[in-house]
Design a protein around this motif. Structure first.
Motif, short mmCIF file in Angstrom:
data_model
loop_
_atom_site.label_atom_id
_atom_site.label_comp_id
_atom_site.label_asym_id
_atom_site.label_seq_id
_atom_site.Cartn_x
_atom_site.Cartn_y
_atom_site.Cartn_z
N PRO A 35 24.43 -67.62 -78.02
CA PRO A 35 25.36 -66.90 -78.88
C PRO A 35 26.04 -65.77 -78.09
O PRO A 35 25.36 -64.99 -77.41
N VAL A 36 27.37 -65.73 -78.15
CA VAL A 36 28.13 -64.70 -77.43
C VAL A 36 28.50 -63.60 -78.43
O VAL A 36 29.34 -63.79 -79.31
N SER A 37 27.82 -62.47 -78.27
CA SER A 37 27.88 -61.44 -79.31
C SER A 37 28.84 -60.30 -78.98
O SER A 37 28.93 -59.32 -79.72
N LYS A 38 29.59 -60.42 -77.89
CA LYS A 38 30.52 -59.36 -77.49
C LYS A 38 31.44 -58.98 -78.66
O LYS A 38 31.91 -59.87 -79.38
N THR A 39 31.65 -57.71 -78.81
CA THR A 39 32.47 -57.06 -79.85
C THR A 39 31.84 -57.09 -81.25
O THR A 39 32.35 -56.44 -82.16
N PHE A 80 24.90 -61.72 -68.95
CA PHE A 80 26.23 -61.15 -68.75
C PHE A 80 27.17 -62.25 -68.32
O PHE A 80 26.94 -62.93 -67.32
N ILE A 81 28.26 -62.43 -69.09
CA ILE A 81 29.14 -63.58 -68.86
C ILE A 81 30.56 -63.17 -68.48
O ILE A 81 31.40 -64.03 -68.25
N GLY A 82 30.84 -61.85 -68.44
CA GLY A 82 32.21 -61.41 -68.23
C GLY A 82 32.49 -61.02 -66.78
O GLY A 82 31.58 -60.91 -65.96
N LEU A 162 26.04 -73.11 -61.73
CA LEU A 162 27.47 -72.85 -61.80
C LEU A 162 27.92 -72.59 -63.23
O LEU A 162 27.31 -73.05 -64.18
N MET A 163 29.02 -71.85 -63.35
CA MET A 163 29.62 -71.57 -64.66
C MET A 163 31.12 -71.75 -64.58
O MET A 163 31.72 -71.52 -63.53
N THR A 164 31.73 -72.19 -65.68
CA THR A 164 33.19 -72.27 -65.70
C THR A 164 33.75 -72.07 -67.10
O THR A 164 33.03 -72.20 -68.09
N LEU A 165 35.03 -71.70 -67.14
CA LEU A 165 35.83 -71.77 -68.36
C LEU A 165 36.84 -72.87 -68.11
O LEU A 165 37.61 -72.80 -67.14
N ALA A 166 36.85 -73.86 -68.97
CA ALA A 166 37.78 -74.98 -68.79
C ALA A 166 39.20 -74.56 -69.15
O ALA A 166 39.42 -73.49 -69.72
N GLY A 203 31.48 -74.84 -71.70
CA GLY A 203 31.66 -75.13 -73.11
C GLY A 203 31.68 -73.85 -73.91
O GLY A 203 30.78 -73.02 -73.78
N MET A 204 32.76 -73.68 -74.70
CA MET A 204 32.92 -72.53 -75.59
C MET A 204 33.24 -73.09 -76.98
O MET A 204 33.16 -74.29 -77.19
N SER A 205 33.64 -72.22 -77.90
CA SER A 205 33.83 -72.70 -79.27
C SER A 205 34.78 -73.90 -79.37
O SER A 205 34.56 -74.80 -80.16
N GLY A 206 35.83 -73.92 -78.52
CA GLY A 206 36.84 -74.97 -78.65
C GLY A 206 36.51 -76.27 -77.95
O GLY A 206 37.20 -77.28 -78.17
N VAL A 219 25.93 -73.81 -73.57
CA VAL A 219 27.23 -73.60 -74.19
C VAL A 219 27.27 -72.17 -74.72
O VAL A 219 26.32 -71.69 -75.32
N ARG A 220 28.39 -71.49 -74.47
CA ARG A 220 28.54 -70.07 -74.81
C ARG A 220 29.42 -69.97 -76.05
O ARG A 220 30.63 -70.14 -75.97
N LEU A 221 28.79 -69.68 -77.20
CA LEU A 221 29.54 -69.74 -78.46
C LEU A 221 29.68 -68.37 -79.10
O LEU A 221 28.70 -67.76 -79.53
N GLY A 222 30.92 -67.92 -79.18
CA GLY A 222 31.21 -66.65 -79.85
C GLY A 222 31.77 -66.90 -81.24
O GLY A 222 31.07 -66.78 -82.25
N THR A 223 33.04 -67.27 -81.31
CA THR A 223 33.75 -67.44 -82.58
C THR A 223 33.02 -68.39 -83.54
O THR A 223 32.93 -68.12 -84.74
N THR A 224 32.50 -69.49 -83.02
CA THR A 224 31.81 -70.47 -83.86
C THR A 224 30.62 -69.87 -84.60
O THR A 224 30.29 -70.28 -85.70
C1 LIG Z 1 34.05 -64.66 -75.05
C2 LIG Z 1 33.52 -65.70 -74.15
C3 LIG Z 1 32.96 -66.89 -74.65
C4 LIG Z 1 32.94 -67.24 -76.13
O1 LIG Z 1 34.19 -67.65 -76.55
P1 LIG Z 1 34.44 -68.38 -77.95
O2 LIG Z 1 35.67 -69.18 -77.73
O3 LIG Z 1 34.60 -67.31 -78.96
O4 LIG Z 1 33.26 -69.23 -78.23
C5 LIG Z 1 32.43 -67.78 -73.74
N1 LIG Z 1 32.44 -67.55 -72.42
C6 LIG Z 1 32.96 -66.42 -71.89
C7 LIG Z 1 32.93 -66.22 -70.42
C8 LIG Z 1 33.52 -65.47 -72.74
O5 LIG Z 1 34.05 -64.36 -72.20
#
Ligand SMILES: *Cc1c(COP(=O)(O)O)cnc(C)c1O
Length: 234
Positions: A35-39, A80-82, A162-166, A203-206, A219-224
């Motif tokens: 769970p991504v709890s930022k903000t 820490f993911i940012g 490894l980590m990525t944002l697609a 993998g993120m919410s989308g 999988v890093r899920l914030g919005t979901t």
């Molecule tokens: C904010 C964030 C997420 C979560 O994003 P959502 O689309 O809300 O799930 C995942 N990964 C990283 C690196 C982020 O900064």
């Protein structure tokens, strides 16, 4: 978001991860829902903790430090993911239990120095720019094998994968290409080093179901999970 709805959203997301695992013939136990709890406020984290979650993703050093101190009673793990600036390495070195966004050698050295000073070793993932988008952080895939060799000299860092944002697009083929770049790179590293690099955070919410089908282990899920974020204006 109420405590019950956070629990329900966690359960629904977990069910979608498990279904993606079933489609891909994977063991659901190999995929973490982070769970991504930022903000989001600490009450939201307490609700997720009550629903069985003990690790949370955060992306700002100050916010991480404040939440870790406010929730110290729960014994949570902090991921820490940012993007992290080298001059903020102290917070992550002291408070985080894992760092998934290692994106420069300078940062690696700053973190290593802080970690060695306090006798800690931190699990880290190397961030890869799998989409080639200039707005995204991370090393180019071709640079990564050399970077990994350099990182081995830093005893404070325990490189786990490894980590990525697609790519941020509705085009599933383009997103899948990002994930495939990652699994290809992982295979290359395993070849070169005789194994390891098991962690693949993607993998993120989308796009998390596709990420799981492609081999994600986190999988890093914030919005979901927590709903839309209100970004404070700088
Ligand atoms: C904010 C964030 C997420 C979560 O994003 P959502 O689309 O809300 O799930 C995942 N990964 C990283 C690196 C982020 O900064």
């Amino acid at each position: 978001m109420t405590e019950t709805s956070i629990a329900a959203r966690l359960a629904a997301a977990r069910a979608r991860i498990d279904a993606a695992c079933a489609r891909a013939g994977r063991d659901p136990g190999d995929v973490e829902l982070l769970p991504v709890s930022k903000t989001h406020p600490v009450d939201a984290l307490r609700a997720a903790h009550a629903a069985g979650h003990a690790r949370f993703g955060e992306s700002r050093p100050q916010e991480l430090e404040a939440k870790a101190s406010e929730l110290a009673d729960l014994g949570l793990g902090w991921v820490f993911i940012g993007h992290l600036q080298s001059n903020k390495a102290r917070v992550v070195a002291e408070v985080a239990d894992e760092f998934q966004a290692l994106d420069s050698l300078r940062l690696a050295q700053a973190l290593d120095r802080r970690l060695q000073a306090i006798g800690r070793r931190l699990p880290v993932l190397v961030q890869v720019n799998s989409s080639g988008e200039s707005t995204k952080g991370g090393f180019d895939p071709d640079e990564v094998p050399g970077v990994i060799r350099d990182l081995r000299a830093l005893d404070g860092l325990d490189v786990r994968g490894l980590m990525t944002l697609a790519a941020n697009t509705d085009d599933a083929d383009a997103v899948r290409a990002c994930f495939t770049t990652m699994t290809d790179l992982q295979a290359r590293l395993r070849d070169e080093h005789g194994g390891g690099f098991d962690a693949l955070s993607m993998g993120m919410s989308g796009d998390f179901e596709l990420a799981v089908e492609c081999g994600s282990t986190c999988v890093r899920l914030g919005t979901t999970i927590f709903g839309a974020r209100d970004y404070p204006t700088p």
